[in-house]
Design a protein around this motif. Sequence first.
Motif, short mmCIF file in Angstrom:
data_model
loop_
_atom_site.label_atom_id
_atom_site.label_comp_id
_atom_site.label_asym_id
_atom_site.label_seq_id
_atom_site.Cartn_x
_atom_site.Cartn_y
_atom_site.Cartn_z
N PRO A 100 -13.15 64.94 21.18
CA PRO A 100 -13.57 66.16 21.90
C PRO A 100 -13.58 67.40 21.01
N GLN A 101 -12.82 67.38 19.92
CA GLN A 101 -12.82 68.55 19.02
C GLN A 101 -14.15 68.72 18.30
N ILE A 102 -14.95 67.66 18.21
CA ILE A 102 -16.30 67.84 17.67
C ILE A 102 -17.34 67.72 18.78
N GLY A 150 0.36 72.46 14.25
CA GLY A 150 -0.86 73.24 14.11
C GLY A 150 -2.00 72.39 14.63
N CYS A 151 -3.20 72.97 14.66
CA CYS A 151 -4.35 72.23 15.20
C CYS A 151 -5.62 72.82 14.61
N LEU A 152 -6.57 71.96 14.26
CA LEU A 152 -7.82 72.43 13.68
C LEU A 152 -8.63 73.26 14.68
N SER A 153 -8.33 73.12 15.98
CA SER A 153 -9.00 73.93 16.99
C SER A 153 -8.29 75.25 17.26
N GLN A 158 0.97 62.07 20.18
CA GLN A 158 1.00 62.83 21.44
C GLN A 158 0.06 64.03 21.37
N HIS A 159 0.03 64.70 20.23
CA HIS A 159 -0.85 65.85 20.06
C HIS A 159 -2.33 65.42 20.20
N GLU A 160 -2.69 64.33 19.51
CA GLU A 160 -4.10 63.90 19.56
C GLU A 160 -4.46 63.38 20.94
N ASN A 161 -3.55 62.63 21.56
CA ASN A 161 -3.83 62.11 22.90
C ASN A 161 -4.02 63.25 23.90
N ASP A 162 -3.27 64.33 23.73
CA ASP A 162 -3.44 65.49 24.62
C ASP A 162 -4.87 66.01 24.58
N HIS A 163 -5.50 65.99 23.40
CA HIS A 163 -6.88 66.46 23.32
C HIS A 163 -7.80 65.68 24.27
N LEU A 164 -7.48 64.41 24.50
CA LEU A 164 -8.32 63.57 25.36
C LEU A 164 -8.17 63.94 26.83
NI NI Z 1 -5.24 69.34 17.54
#
Ligand code: NI
Length: 178
Positions: free
Chosen positions: A51-53, A99-102, A141-147
């Motif tokens: 989703p970030q892209i 941190g997060c690239l978004s 957990q961080h990446e799964n949250d993006h989903l």
């Molecule tokens: Ni992130």
Amino acid sequence: MAIRPVLKMGDPRLWQRAEAVRSFGTPELHALIADMEETMHALDGAGLAAPQIGVGLRVVIFGFEDNARYPDVGSVPYTVLINPVLEPLSDEIEEGWEGCLSVPGLSGWVPRWRYLRYTGFDPLGRAIDRSVDGFHARVVQHENDHLDGILYPMRIRDLTRFGFSEALFPDDADRPKD
Ligand code: NI
């Protein structure tokens, strides 16, 4: 392959719930993953979710080598994880910097499950089943949250521990990885 623009916090696409992948091993899926890899590496990120892209599918990638700049976090094996399911293995919560690239340039102190089992599939549909802890568990957990349309600032409990990385960590070596 292409480096794709990463959506930034405020873009409504980041709040949406992503759809499960239904077909594995397809050219479309491989192309998506190749773009995600190239984008993550170009931006020196520790992880990236589709989703970030701007792609609303349940696909995340993460992993990095032991890095002298981040001596405390060790290494996490490079992984492509599709349709993940997460299960905490104890009630224990651990807080740590993320941190997060978004959310470029910022860092926050985020509570996560310390011990985690995660399952899912690789790009060919083969099962993944791992029990992990610490920073590996945090990244998943961080990446799964993006989903699920969640960005880490939504989980911060003490907003005095959310800010610009350069102000929180004047010594660059202490900055968390995006
Ligand atoms: Ni992130």
